[in-house]
Design a protein around this motif. Sequence first.
Motif, PDB file in Angstrom:
ATOM      1  N   SER A 189       0.800  -1.109  -0.039  1.00 53.31           N
ATOM      2  CA  SER A 189      -0.070   0.195  -0.264  1.00 53.31           C
ATOM      3  C   SER A 189       0.503   1.724   0.229  1.00 53.31           C
ATOM      4  CB  SER A 189      -0.890   0.099   1.010  1.00 53.31           C
ATOM      5  OG  SER A 189      -0.852   0.310   2.646  1.00 53.31           O
ATOM      6  N   SER A 190       0.286   2.645  -0.840  1.00 54.64           N
ATOM      7  CA  SER A 190       1.212   3.770  -0.557  1.00 54.64           C
ATOM      8  C   SER A 190       1.355   4.723   0.244  1.00 54.64           C
ATOM      9  CB  SER A 190       0.238   4.910  -1.991  1.00 54.64           C
ATOM     10  OG  SER A 190       0.816   4.223  -3.260  1.00 54.64           O
ATOM     11  N   GLU A 191       0.376   4.209   2.154  1.00 55.68           N
ATOM     12  CA  GLU A 191       0.295   4.191   2.628  1.00 55.68           C
ATOM     13  C   GLU A 191       0.979   3.590   4.100  1.00 55.68           C
ATOM     14  OE1 GLU A 191      -3.005   4.914   6.523  1.00 55.68           O
ATOM     15  OE2 GLU A 191      -3.439   4.360   5.159  1.00 55.68           O
ATOM     16  N   ARG A 232       4.190   5.197   2.357  1.00 58.93           N
ATOM     17  CA  ARG A 232       4.640   6.976   3.851  1.00 58.93           C
ATOM     18  C   ARG A 232       5.151   6.240   5.267  1.00 58.93           C
ATOM     19  NH1 ARG A 232       0.822   8.259  -0.245  1.00 58.93           N
ATOM     20  NH2 ARG A 232      -1.212   7.163   0.841  1.00 58.93           N
TER      21      ARG A 232
END
Length: 256
Positions: free
Chosen positions: A191-193, A196
């Motif tokens: 996931s991109s989250e 981050r």
Amino acid sequence: MSRKVVITRPTAQALPLAQQVTGAGRDAIVFPLLEIHPLPDLAPLRMALQDLSGYAMVVFVSPNAIDAAFGVLPAWPDNLPIAVVGEGSRKALAQHGVTSSNATIFSPVNKLRTDSQTLLEVLDLDALRGKRVLIVRGETGRELLTDALRSSGIEVIQLSAYRRAAPELDQARRVQLTQLLESQNDWIVTSSEALRVLMQMLNQLDNNDAVAKMQHQRIIVPHVRIAETAQMLGLTNITLTGSGDEQLFAALQSRA
């Protein structure tokens, strides 16, 4: 020495892949970058799922949404279509006894880009116009699917089923992350989250070279959007696979 495989999914989703990796002779490290928590009060979720007869389709945005919903849902109603984004969600449905043999399940055809946009491509929006669709999701999330359905004249109800949170970077995780950066490993990030969160953790380490060391790690991702996020965050050693654990595992085997 063989590269370790760092699996960054929430623990429950990481363990099956970790067992597969270990069974293939690789050293699997579960290092969750996101935590999944149940809602503090499940009564609204239970009540909302009690009667699904008014919906033309139910969309589950993730395996977590499926597990949370089926945890309070006794059985899936006959003849109610389901839409999911990735192969992981299909597997989660199967674990609850729902497969394409006993339910209509829509999912993206393009396995290299399984997201809301490619899901929309396989839905009959004209047939759904004027009807109600339920989207089961976390407390927060992208609005692309909801906005697109509503712009097509479809009534959309969003239902929160769980909450995501970044794990605390306590001393034990700080030491573990520092050690992982000392050698080159394969990191599975889905996931991109999570990416981050990883960069936030690196910036919290007492190590000026942490981000630079992360750039030497191999990042394996199942989606174009995650690869784009990785590049935006300054990571360069990125391997893009298709959706599903089989694709991720194949990428691992290609360079042990």
